[in-house]
Design a protein around this motif. Structure first.
Motif, PDB file in Angstrom:
ATOM      1  N   PHE A 149       5.981   7.420   6.572  1.00 30.56           N
ATOM      2  CA  PHE A 149       5.657   6.114   6.168  1.00 30.56           C
ATOM      3  C   PHE A 149       6.985   5.282   6.021  1.00 30.56           C
ATOM      4  O   PHE A 149       7.837   5.853   5.259  1.00 30.56           O
ATOM      5  N   PRO A 150       7.021   3.871   6.145  1.00 35.40           N
ATOM      6  CA  PRO A 150       8.176   3.308   5.709  1.00 35.40           C
ATOM      7  C   PRO A 150       8.236   2.963   4.359  1.00 35.40           C
ATOM      8  O   PRO A 150       7.239   2.831   3.812  1.00 35.40           O
ATOM      9  N   ILE A 151       9.405   3.079   4.033  1.00 36.89           N
ATOM     10  CA  ILE A 151       9.840   2.841   2.501  1.00 36.89           C
ATOM     11  C   ILE A 151      10.090   1.592   2.448  1.00 36.89           C
ATOM     12  O   ILE A 151      11.006   0.887   3.193  1.00 36.89           O
TER      13      ILE A 151
ATOM     14  N   TYR B 231       5.487   3.336  -0.428  1.00 41.84           N
ATOM     15  CA  TYR B 231       5.598   3.448   1.124  1.00 41.84           C
ATOM     16  C   TYR B 231       4.423   2.494   1.440  1.00 41.84           C
ATOM     17  O   TYR B 231       3.416   1.811   0.654  1.00 41.84           O
ATOM     18  N   GLN B 232       4.659   1.861   2.761  1.00 44.35           N
ATOM     19  CA  GLN B 232       3.567   1.074   3.371  1.00 44.35           C
ATOM     20  C   GLN B 232       2.762   1.923   3.995  1.00 44.35           C
ATOM     21  O   GLN B 232       3.252   2.598   5.065  1.00 44.35           O
ATOM     22  N   LEU B 233       1.702   1.920   4.023  1.00 46.53           N
ATOM     23  CA  LEU B 233       0.636   3.031   4.577  1.00 46.53           C
ATOM     24  C   LEU B 233       0.090   2.388   5.720  1.00 46.53           C
ATOM     25  O   LEU B 233      -0.183   2.851   6.796  1.00 46.53           O
TER      26      LEU B 233
ATOM     27  N   GLU C  43      -7.129   4.753   4.967  1.00 48.64           N
ATOM     28  CA  GLU C  43      -8.004   3.996   5.821  1.00 48.64           C
ATOM     29  C   GLU C  43      -9.507   4.263   5.042  1.00 48.64           C
ATOM     30  O   GLU C  43     -10.102   3.152   5.256  1.00 48.64           O
ATOM     31  N   ARG C  44      -9.821   5.283   4.481  1.00 47.52           N
ATOM     32  CA  ARG C  44     -11.072   5.277   3.653  1.00 47.52           C
ATOM     33  C   ARG C  44     -11.024   4.128   2.802  1.00 47.52           C
ATOM     34  O   ARG C  44     -12.063   3.503   2.385  1.00 47.52           O
ATOM     35  N   TYR C  45     -10.059   4.224   1.870  1.00 47.81           N
ATOM     36  CA  TYR C  45     -10.075   3.095   0.600  1.00 47.81           C
ATOM     37  C   TYR C  45      -9.281   1.716   0.986  1.00 47.81           C
ATOM     38  O   TYR C  45      -9.203   1.190  -0.119  1.00 47.81           O
ATOM     39  N   GLN C  46      -9.047   1.589   2.105  1.00 46.80           N
ATOM     40  CA  GLN C  46      -8.509   0.187   2.471  1.00 46.80           C
ATOM     41  C   GLN C  46      -6.998   0.070   1.573  1.00 46.80           C
ATOM     42  O   GLN C  46      -6.952  -0.963   1.013  1.00 46.80           O
ATOM     43  N   ALA C  47      -6.352   1.057   1.473  1.00 45.94           N
ATOM     44  CA  ALA C  47      -4.999   0.948   0.630  1.00 45.94           C
ATOM     45  C   ALA C  47      -3.766   0.734   1.357  1.00 45.94           C
ATOM     46  O   ALA C  47      -3.810   1.251   2.684  1.00 45.94           O
TER      47      ALA C  47
END
Length: 141
Positions: A118-120, A130-132, A100-104
Motif C-alpha cells: 500500500f502507498p504510504i 496507508y492509502q488502501l 472493500e467490504r467496509y469501504q475504507a
C-alpha cells in the motif's frame, strides 16, 4: 494503561496531519488501532470500527461485534480470541478485502514489521497511514 496508544505525541501528530494537511477528504474512512479512543475527536473523519465505540442498541451491538471480530480477530488456534492491535498487523490481502467490504480508504497504525504493497501517505516515528483504495475506486454518491 491498556486503553492508551504507546506514543501519544506521534499519534497526535498523525491525527493533526489528517485533519490539517488538506490531503484527506472529509468523507475518508479509516481503519484505526483497535484501542484508539481519540481518532475521530482529533481528525473529524470516519472509522470502520473501534473497541471504544460500542453501540447501545441490539442490532448495532451485533454489527459492532461482527466488525470487531472480522477486522481484529487473529483467527489463531487458541481457546479464546486473540486480537490484532493495529490494522497494520493484518496481512495485506486481508486488509485489502476489509477495505472493500467496509469501504475504507485508509489505515492508520503502528509501523509495520514487514513492507506492504500500500502507498504510504504519512509516516512518523511511530505511526503510518496507508492509502488502501485509490480515489477513483470510491463509490460516487
Amino acid at each position: 494503561r491498556a486503553d492508551r496508544l504507546p506514543n501519544d505525541p506521534a499519534w497526535r501528530e498523525a491525527c493533526a496531519w489528517i485533519a490539517e494537511s488538506g490531503r484527506m477528504p472529509p468523507d475518508a474512512r479509516f481503519f484505526v488501532p483497535r484501542m484508539s479512543q481519540t481518532f475521530k475527536w482529533y481528525t473529524h473523519r470516519g472509522i470502520v470500527v473501534s473497541w471504544k465505540e460500542i453501540p447501545q442498541d441490539a442490532r448495532g451491538l451485533v454489527d459492532w461485534q461482527r466488525r470487531i471480530e472480522d477486522v481484529y480477530e487473529t483467527h489463531f488456534d487458541a481457546p479464546l480470541p486473540r486480537w490484532y492491535d493495529s490494522p497494520t498487523e493484518l496481512h495485506p490481502d486481508r486488509l485489502r478485502r476489509m477495505a472493500e467490504r467496509y469501504q475504507a480508504d485508509y489505515a492508520i497504525g503502528s509501523l509495520p514489521k514487514q513492507p506492504t504493497p500500500f502507498p504510504i501517505v504519512f509516516q512518523n516515528q511511530a505511526y503510518v497511514i496507508y492509502q488502501l483504495r485509490p480515489e477513483s475506486s470510491k463509490p460516487k454518491p
